[in-house]
Design an enzyme around this catalytic site. Structure first.
Site, PDB file in Angstrom:
ATOM      1  N   HIS A 138       0.810  -1.266   0.095  1.00 43.87           N
ATOM      2  CA  HIS A 138      -0.014  -0.102   0.060  1.00 43.87           C
ATOM      3  C   HIS A 138       0.908   1.298  -0.068  1.00 43.87           C
ATOM      4  O   HIS A 138       0.696   2.328  -1.008  1.00 43.87           O
ATOM      5  CB  HIS A 138      -1.100  -0.021   1.317  1.00 43.87           C
ATOM      6  CG  HIS A 138      -1.476   1.390   1.526  1.00 43.87           C
ATOM      7  ND1 HIS A 138      -2.476   1.975   0.838  1.00 43.87           N
ATOM      8  CD2 HIS A 138      -1.023   2.417   2.200  1.00 43.87           C
ATOM      9  CE1 HIS A 138      -2.790   3.150   1.147  1.00 43.87           C
ATOM     10  NE2 HIS A 138      -1.954   3.561   2.128  1.00 43.87           N
ATOM     11  N   HIS A 143       1.478   5.059  -2.420  1.00 41.35           N
ATOM     12  CA  HIS A 143       1.897   6.367  -2.272  1.00 41.35           C
ATOM     13  C   HIS A 143       3.107   7.074  -2.732  1.00 41.35           C
ATOM     14  O   HIS A 143       3.243   8.359  -3.208  1.00 41.35           O
ATOM     15  CB  HIS A 143       2.167   6.803  -0.764  1.00 41.35           C
ATOM     16  CG  HIS A 143       0.943   6.580   0.203  1.00 41.35           C
ATOM     17  ND1 HIS A 143       0.229   7.847   0.433  1.00 41.35           N
ATOM     18  CD2 HIS A 143       0.379   5.667   0.988  1.00 41.35           C
ATOM     19  CE1 HIS A 143      -0.936   7.447   1.339  1.00 41.35           C
ATOM     20  NE2 HIS A 143      -0.738   6.438   1.590  1.00 41.35           N
ATOM     21  N   GLU A 184      -5.513   9.946   0.336  1.00 41.48           N
ATOM     22  CA  GLU A 184      -5.700   8.461   0.351  1.00 41.48           C
ATOM     23  C   GLU A 184      -6.700   8.196  -0.717  1.00 41.48           C
ATOM     24  O   GLU A 184      -6.773   7.125  -1.468  1.00 41.48           O
ATOM     25  CB  GLU A 184      -6.257   7.813   1.626  1.00 41.48           C
ATOM     26  CG  GLU A 184      -5.309   7.889   2.779  1.00 41.48           C
ATOM     27  CD  GLU A 184      -4.122   6.801   2.381  1.00 41.48           C
ATOM     28  OE1 GLU A 184      -2.989   6.725   3.241  1.00 41.48           O
ATOM     29  OE2 GLU A 184      -4.099   5.917   1.694  1.00 41.48           O
ATOM     30  N   SER A 203      -4.301   1.224  -4.656  1.00 41.67           N
ATOM     31  CA  SER A 203      -3.448   0.168  -4.114  1.00 41.67           C
ATOM     32  C   SER A 203      -4.714  -0.958  -3.714  1.00 41.67           C
ATOM     33  O   SER A 203      -4.309  -2.076  -3.120  1.00 41.67           O
ATOM     34  CB  SER A 203      -2.579   0.231  -2.755  1.00 41.67           C
ATOM     35  OG  SER A 203      -3.632   1.063  -1.723  1.00 41.67           O
TER      36      SER A 203
HETATM   37  N1  HBI Z   1       1.822   5.810  10.657  1.00 48.87           N
HETATM   38  N2  HBI Z   1       3.282   4.434   9.118  1.00 48.87           N
HETATM   39  C1  HBI Z   1       2.149   5.091   9.014  1.00 48.87           C
HETATM   40  N3  HBI Z   1       1.604   5.683   8.096  1.00 48.87           N
HETATM   41  C2  HBI Z   1       0.399   6.257   7.778  1.00 48.87           C
HETATM   42  O1  HBI Z   1      -0.388   6.424   6.863  1.00 48.87           O
HETATM   43  C3  HBI Z   1      -0.008   6.943   9.227  1.00 48.87           C
HETATM   44  C4  HBI Z   1       0.643   6.549  10.427  1.00 48.87           C
HETATM   45  N4  HBI Z   1       0.373   7.191  11.439  1.00 48.87           N
HETATM   46  C5  HBI Z   1      -0.783   8.202  11.662  1.00 48.87           C
HETATM   47  C6  HBI Z   1      -1.540   8.391  10.307  1.00 48.87           C
HETATM   48  N5  HBI Z   1      -1.103   7.875   9.207  1.00 48.87           N
HETATM   49  C7  HBI Z   1      -2.819   9.022   9.942  1.00 48.87           C
HETATM   50  O2  HBI Z   1      -3.249   9.601  11.503  1.00 48.87           O
HETATM   51  C8  HBI Z   1      -2.663  10.288   9.293  1.00 48.87           C
HETATM   52  O3  HBI Z   1      -4.048  10.820   9.147  1.00 48.87           O
HETATM   53  C9  HBI Z   1      -1.745  11.432   9.957  1.00 48.87           C
HETATM   54 FE    FE Z   2      -1.895   5.433   3.009  1.00 44.31          FE
END
Ligand code: HBI
Ligand code: FE
Length: 292
Positions: A138, A143, A184, A203
């Site tokens: 994903h 991304h 997203e 994805s």
């Molecule tokens: N951590 N590894 C990872 N990937 C993410 O997409 C991610 C995260 N922590 C918090 C988060 N996304 C969401 O809360 C976002 O809205 C910030």
């Molecule tokens: Fe994501």
């Protein structure tokens, strides 16, 4: 799956946290240990990649498709350090490998410093069609290609800075909606029609066609305050998608200081994910396409 670093990690799934956080640094980064991936994992990656790449023509936006073609990660799980070298040359971004979901503040800190967190582990075969938390497929397939596009990369960095500020203003829930409905699940209206740039769609095996053609979903032109007020579900296809005209528009319309906007929106009701709102500029679904 034979024993080894990764199988030890993935055979010890903890609810919601699949990775091994014990080796993570203060910023939650870990080594990728690319040699620890098994042949079965590379084969699963190739199956996921082949399924998704076949869905892209006519649905994914041009910027995404051009980047993905240049990355060509079809042969197996990519070496993230190698991708970082190409990414730095394009937009100055780098990839940081993480064990899985990391706390919001750590995540925002990385984005604000042009580092994108990519989860190290790959889903299990039984999760081929659906997985709740982000895995390396994903994060990478969804991304990373978009981070090669200047305006979008700038938007991601500004999002990180905005996240650190929103945390101080207790506005994380509102800001998370902006991430959800753009990074997203975002759509873009190009000259050739509706296209996808959101990683969660790109994805996904089933949501690519749904997001562009399904009459069950509605598509609304991007409006910042509308997005900040609109709730979402994480475990099903979206009912509402927001459509931008360009990544420059997305960057410019989200540049202002959100402080007064948060203050005003706190007094207004949350909009349900399937609710139509007066003032919405609705974009018609694309006509179903004949199988390619
Ligand atoms: N951590 N590894 C990872 N990937 C993410 O997409 C991610 C995260 N922590 C918090 C988060 N996304 C969401 O809360 C976002 O809205 C910030
Ligand atoms: Fe994501």
């Amino acid at each position: 799956m034979e024993a080894g670093f990764h199988s030890a990690v993935s055979n010890a799934p903890k609810a919601g946290l699949r990775g091994d956080y014990s080796r993570a640094s203060a910023d939650y980064s870990v080594e990728q240990h690319w040699d620890a991936y098994t042949e079965a994992e590379h084969a699963l990656w190739r199956r996921l990649y082949q399924r998704q790449i076949g869905l892209m023509p006519g649905y994914a936006c041009e910027a995404y498709r051009d980047s993905l073609a240049r990355l060509d990660a079809s042969g197996g799980i990519p070496k993230l350090d190698e991708v970082t070298r190409a990414l730095r040359g394009a937009t100055g971004w780098s990839i940081v490998t993480v064990p899985g979901l990391i706390p919001d503040l750590a995540f925002f800190e990385h984005l604000a410093n042009k580092r994108f967190p990519v989860t190290r582990w790959l889903r299990e075969p039984r999760e081929f069609d659906y997985i709740v938390e982000p895995d390396v497929f994903h994060d990478f397939f969804g991304h990373v290609p978009m981070l090669f596009s200047g305006w979008f990369a700038d938007y991601m960095q500004a999002y990180g800075e905005g996240g650190l500020k929103a945390a101080r203003l207790d506005a994380l829930k509102m800001l998370a909606r902006l991430y959800w409905y753009t990074v997203e699940f975002g759509l873009i209206d190009t000259g050739e029609g509706l296209r996808i740039y959101g990683a969660g769609i790109l994805s996904s095996g089933g949501e690519v066609v749904h997001s562009i053609e399904s009459p069950q979903a509605c598509r609304v032109m991007f409006n910042l305050e509308r997005v900040l007020r609109t709730d979402y579900h994480i475990d099903r296809y979206q009912d509402t998608y927001f459509v931008i005209k360009s990544f420059e528009q997305l960057f410019r319309e989200t540049m202002p200081d959100f402080t007064p906007i948060y203050a005003r929106l706190r007094t207004l009701p949350v909009i349900a994910q399937d609710e139509a709102v007066p003032g919405d500029v609705v974009v018609p679904a694309a006509a179903p396409r004949s199988p390619q």
